[in-house]
Enzyme design. Structure first.
Site, PDB file in Angstrom:
ATOM      1  N   LYS A 154       0.719  -1.272   0.150  1.00  0.00           N
ATOM      2  CA  LYS A 154       0.064   0.030   0.162  1.00  0.00           C
ATOM      3  C   LYS A 154       0.781   1.094   0.165  1.00  0.00           C
ATOM      4  O   LYS A 154       0.753   2.246  -0.907  1.00  0.00           O
ATOM      5  CB  LYS A 154      -0.947  -0.087   1.189  1.00  0.00           C
ATOM      6  CG  LYS A 154      -1.859  -0.979   1.305  1.00  0.00           C
ATOM      7  CD  LYS A 154      -2.746  -1.237   2.620  1.00  0.00           C
ATOM      8  CE  LYS A 154      -1.931  -1.094   3.847  1.00  0.00           C
ATOM      9  NZ  LYS A 154      -1.189  -2.432   4.062  1.00  0.00           N
ATOM     10  N   ARG A 170      -9.219   1.441   8.631  1.00  0.00           N
ATOM     11  CA  ARG A 170      -9.092   0.067   8.899  1.00  0.00           C
ATOM     12  C   ARG A 170     -10.255  -0.383   9.687  1.00  0.00           C
ATOM     13  O   ARG A 170      -9.927  -1.850  10.057  1.00  0.00           O
ATOM     14  CB  ARG A 170      -7.734   0.194   9.893  1.00  0.00           C
ATOM     15  CG  ARG A 170      -6.624  -0.334   9.200  1.00  0.00           C
ATOM     16  CD  ARG A 170      -5.596   0.013  10.191  1.00  0.00           C
ATOM     17  NE  ARG A 170      -4.487  -0.951   9.956  1.00  0.00           N
ATOM     18  CZ  ARG A 170      -3.327  -0.493   9.383  1.00  0.00           C
ATOM     19  NH1 ARG A 170      -3.166   0.458   8.816  1.00  0.00           N
ATOM     20  NH2 ARG A 170      -2.358  -1.469   9.378  1.00  0.00           N
ATOM     21  N   ARG A 184      11.646  -6.343   4.751  1.00  0.00           N
ATOM     22  CA  ARG A 184      11.656  -5.080   4.699  1.00  0.00           C
ATOM     23  C   ARG A 184      12.539  -4.371   5.431  1.00  0.00           C
ATOM     24  O   ARG A 184      12.952  -4.619   6.674  1.00  0.00           O
ATOM     25  CB  ARG A 184      10.422  -4.337   4.994  1.00  0.00           C
ATOM     26  CG  ARG A 184      10.101  -2.886   5.123  1.00  0.00           C
ATOM     27  CD  ARG A 184       8.589  -2.320   5.118  1.00  0.00           C
ATOM     28  NE  ARG A 184       7.724  -2.941   6.138  1.00  0.00           N
ATOM     29  CZ  ARG A 184       6.513  -2.663   6.301  1.00  0.00           C
ATOM     30  NH1 ARG A 184       5.847  -1.918   5.374  1.00  0.00           N
ATOM     31  NH2 ARG A 184       5.814  -3.280   7.279  1.00  0.00           N
ATOM     32  N   ARG A 244      11.639  -2.686  10.766  1.00  0.00           N
ATOM     33  CA  ARG A 244      10.493  -1.901  11.797  1.00  0.00           C
ATOM     34  C   ARG A 244      10.086  -2.957  12.866  1.00  0.00           C
ATOM     35  O   ARG A 244      10.036  -3.846  12.594  1.00  0.00           O
ATOM     36  CB  ARG A 244       9.178  -1.732  10.700  1.00  0.00           C
ATOM     37  CG  ARG A 244       8.636  -0.397  10.864  1.00  0.00           C
ATOM     38  CD  ARG A 244       7.841  -0.174   9.601  1.00  0.00           C
ATOM     39  NE  ARG A 244       6.389  -0.884  10.035  1.00  0.00           N
ATOM     40  CZ  ARG A 244       5.254  -0.753   9.212  1.00  0.00           C
ATOM     41  NH1 ARG A 244       5.292  -0.134   8.131  1.00  0.00           N
ATOM     42  NH2 ARG A 244       4.198  -1.245   9.595  1.00  0.00           N
ATOM     43  N   ARG A 256      -0.903  -8.896  13.309  1.00  0.00           N
ATOM     44  CA  ARG A 256      -1.430  -7.845  12.515  1.00  0.00           C
ATOM     45  C   ARG A 256      -2.121  -8.449  11.412  1.00  0.00           C
ATOM     46  O   ARG A 256      -3.200  -7.944  10.831  1.00  0.00           O
ATOM     47  CB  ARG A 256      -0.188  -7.119  11.728  1.00  0.00           C
ATOM     48  CG  ARG A 256       0.413  -5.988  12.755  1.00  0.00           C
ATOM     49  CD  ARG A 256       1.811  -5.707  12.355  1.00  0.00           C
ATOM     50  NE  ARG A 256       1.970  -4.860  10.995  1.00  0.00           N
ATOM     51  CZ  ARG A 256       3.003  -5.119  10.350  1.00  0.00           C
ATOM     52  NH1 ARG A 256       4.126  -5.534  10.602  1.00  0.00           N
ATOM     53  NH2 ARG A 256       2.863  -4.153   9.352  1.00  0.00           N
TER      54      ARG A 256
HETATM   55  P1  AP5 Z   1       5.168  -1.573   1.683  1.00  0.00           P
HETATM   56  O1  AP5 Z   1       4.579  -0.681   0.636  1.00  0.00           O
HETATM   57  O2  AP5 Z   1       5.653  -0.999   2.892  1.00  0.00           O
HETATM   58  O3  AP5 Z   1       3.440  -2.400   2.357  1.00  0.00           O
HETATM   59  P2  AP5 Z   1       2.415  -1.838   3.282  1.00  0.00           P
HETATM   60  O4  AP5 Z   1       1.133  -2.445   2.845  1.00  0.00           O
HETATM   61  O5  AP5 Z   1       2.429  -0.140   3.265  1.00  0.00           O
HETATM   62  O6  AP5 Z   1       2.787  -2.524   4.511  1.00  0.00           O
HETATM   63  P3  AP5 Z   1       2.712  -2.156   6.111  1.00  0.00           P
HETATM   64  O7  AP5 Z   1       3.380  -3.068   6.787  1.00  0.00           O
HETATM   65  O8  AP5 Z   1       3.207  -0.398   6.177  1.00  0.00           O
HETATM   66  O9  AP5 Z   1       1.219  -1.850   6.236  1.00  0.00           O
HETATM   67  P4  AP5 Z   1       0.314  -1.977   7.463  1.00  0.00           P
HETATM   68  O10 AP5 Z   1      -1.032  -1.650   7.345  1.00  0.00           O
HETATM   69  O11 AP5 Z   1       0.598  -2.968   8.324  1.00  0.00           O
HETATM   70  O12 AP5 Z   1       1.383  -0.853   8.460  1.00  0.00           O
HETATM   71  P5  AP5 Z   1       1.031   0.786   8.858  1.00  0.00           P
HETATM   72  O13 AP5 Z   1       2.203   1.211   8.628  1.00  0.00           O
HETATM   73  O14 AP5 Z   1      -0.423   1.131   8.136  1.00  0.00           O
HETATM   74  O15 AP5 Z   1       5.483  -2.920   1.301  1.00  0.00           O
HETATM   75  C1  AP5 Z   1       6.244  -3.960   2.083  1.00  0.00           C
HETATM   76  C2  AP5 Z   1       7.491  -4.332   1.640  1.00  0.00           C
HETATM   77  O16 AP5 Z   1       7.288  -5.269   0.279  1.00  0.00           O
HETATM   78  C3  AP5 Z   1       8.506  -3.132   1.284  1.00  0.00           C
HETATM   79  O17 AP5 Z   1       9.843  -3.832   1.730  1.00  0.00           O
HETATM   80  C4  AP5 Z   1       8.402  -2.957   0.033  1.00  0.00           C
HETATM   81  O18 AP5 Z   1       9.543  -2.473  -0.599  1.00  0.00           O
HETATM   82  C5  AP5 Z   1       7.985  -4.404  -0.664  1.00  0.00           C
HETATM   83  N1  AP5 Z   1       7.452  -4.571  -1.921  1.00  0.00           N
HETATM   84  C6  AP5 Z   1       6.473  -3.563  -2.018  1.00  0.00           C
HETATM   85  N2  AP5 Z   1       5.609  -3.878  -3.259  1.00  0.00           N
HETATM   86  C7  AP5 Z   1       6.230  -4.893  -3.773  1.00  0.00           C
HETATM   87  C8  AP5 Z   1       6.155  -5.795  -4.790  1.00  0.00           C
HETATM   88  N3  AP5 Z   1       5.231  -5.487  -5.745  1.00  0.00           N
HETATM   89  N4  AP5 Z   1       7.021  -6.794  -5.049  1.00  0.00           N
HETATM   90  C9  AP5 Z   1       7.907  -6.992  -4.400  1.00  0.00           C
HETATM   91  N5  AP5 Z   1       8.314  -6.419  -3.030  1.00  0.00           N
HETATM   92  C10 AP5 Z   1       7.361  -5.094  -2.902  1.00  0.00           C
HETATM   93  O19 AP5 Z   1       0.322   0.606  10.460  1.00  0.00           O
HETATM   94  C11 AP5 Z   1       1.152   0.172  11.271  1.00  0.00           C
HETATM   95  C12 AP5 Z   1       0.614   0.129  12.825  1.00  0.00           C
HETATM   96  O20 AP5 Z   1      -0.046   1.388  12.902  1.00  0.00           O
HETATM   97  C13 AP5 Z   1      -0.817  -0.930  12.600  1.00  0.00           C
HETATM   98  O21 AP5 Z   1      -0.579  -2.205  12.897  1.00  0.00           O
HETATM   99  C14 AP5 Z   1      -1.575   0.051  13.847  1.00  0.00           C
HETATM  100  O22 AP5 Z   1      -1.015  -0.270  14.991  1.00  0.00           O
HETATM  101  C15 AP5 Z   1      -1.239   1.450  13.718  1.00  0.00           C
HETATM  102  N6  AP5 Z   1      -2.333   2.005  12.488  1.00  0.00           N
HETATM  103  C16 AP5 Z   1      -2.044   2.403  11.288  1.00  0.00           C
HETATM  104  N7  AP5 Z   1      -3.080   3.080  10.789  1.00  0.00           N
HETATM  105  C17 AP5 Z   1      -4.093   2.930  11.694  1.00  0.00           C
HETATM  106  C18 AP5 Z   1      -5.422   3.033  11.565  1.00  0.00           C
HETATM  107  N8  AP5 Z   1      -6.027   3.651  10.554  1.00  0.00           N
HETATM  108  N9  AP5 Z   1      -6.388   2.663  12.689  1.00  0.00           N
HETATM  109  C19 AP5 Z   1      -5.558   2.062  13.855  1.00  0.00           C
HETATM  110  N10 AP5 Z   1      -4.547   2.022  14.008  1.00  0.00           N
HETATM  111  C20 AP5 Z   1      -3.421   2.107  12.865  1.00  0.00           C
END
Ligand code: AP5
Length: 214
Positions: free
Chosen positions: A13, A85, A120, A153, A164
């Protein structure tokens, strides 16, 4: 227009939101990154969010909704990554947004998601994202953009990543049903290279834009 990117942790994402924002001159809003900025700065909000994030749970709806409401108030087009979410967050977003947001789900299998999360690496200064195999930095262990050290991370260890994913199934999968029921969801294949996924996403954005524009 507000675009919402949905998909499990590690679906890409953040990677795709950045590309889409750049291509469409949109603002990229990642609630995960905003929260991590608060953690790094040790703000009261960050301290409140820390235990939820480190355990793989969700930060309370009211905290995240208030954060997003403030950011969306400037009226630009946005790509949202990591929000909404929960169904409560999706309903709040519909109430905040001037125009009904449109969601795109990145469908990625569990094995691939775990591979992406465990490979990552992020920079300690600003959270720039790399992957050991698919997007390695030019210099091992250093960020290409600002030269800072790369680290794993906090929540990317396998146990927290699995937690998660459970939370995603329980709390965020219903958000997909919410947008589907409203006729505002397109699902695309999120596997393949980042460029391949970007091109699929661009086609959807173009097609939906054409439909919305009449
Ligand atoms: P990446 O693009 O980083 O993936 P992502 O989907 O953004 O993954 P996240 O782990 O950041 O999502 P998340 O939803 O768990 O975490 P968030 O930060 O929102 O890609 C992942 C890896 O793959 C990278 O190394 C990239 O280079 C690689 N990659 C990408 N595309 C690729 C491809 N096509 N092929 C190969 N490799 C590829 O949230 C973290 C925490 O914050 C949550 O757990 C929660 O506690 C809190 N939080 C955040 N938002 C909320 C909310 N709205 N409500 C409540 N709590 C929240």
């Amino acid at each position: 227009m507000i675009w919402v990117l949905l998909g499990p942790p590690g679906a890409g994402k953040g990677t795709q939101a950045a590309l889409l924002a750049e291509a469409g001159s949109l603002a990229h809003l990642s609630t995960g990154e905003l929260l991590r900025e608060h953690l790094r700065a040790r703000t009261p909000l960050g301290e409140q969010a820390r235990r939820h994030m480190e355990s793989g749970g969700l930060v309370p709806d009211e905290v995240v909704i208030a954060m997003v409401r403030e950011r969306l108030s400037n009226g630009r087009g946005f790509v949202l990554d990591g929000f909404p979410r929960t169904v409560a967050q999706a309903e709040a977003l519909d109430a905040i947004a001037a125009e009904a947001p449109y969601a795109i789900e990145l469908a990625v299998g569990r094995d691939e998601v775990i591979r992406r999360l465990t490979g990552r690496r992020v920079c300690t200064a600003a959270g720039h994202v790399y992957h050991l195999d698919s997007h390695p930095p030019r210099q091992e262990g250093r960020c290409d953009v600002d030269g800072s050290l790369l680290q794993i991370r906090e929540d990317d260890n396998e146990a927290t990543a699995r937690r998660r994913l459970e939370v995603y199934d329980e709390k965020t999968a219903p958000v997909i049903a919410y947008y589907e029921g409203a006729g505002r969801l397109v699902r695309i294949d999120g596997e393949g290279s980042a460029t391949e996924v970007r091109d699929r996403l661009a086609r959807v954005v173009r097609d939906v834009g054409v439909i919305e524009g009449g």
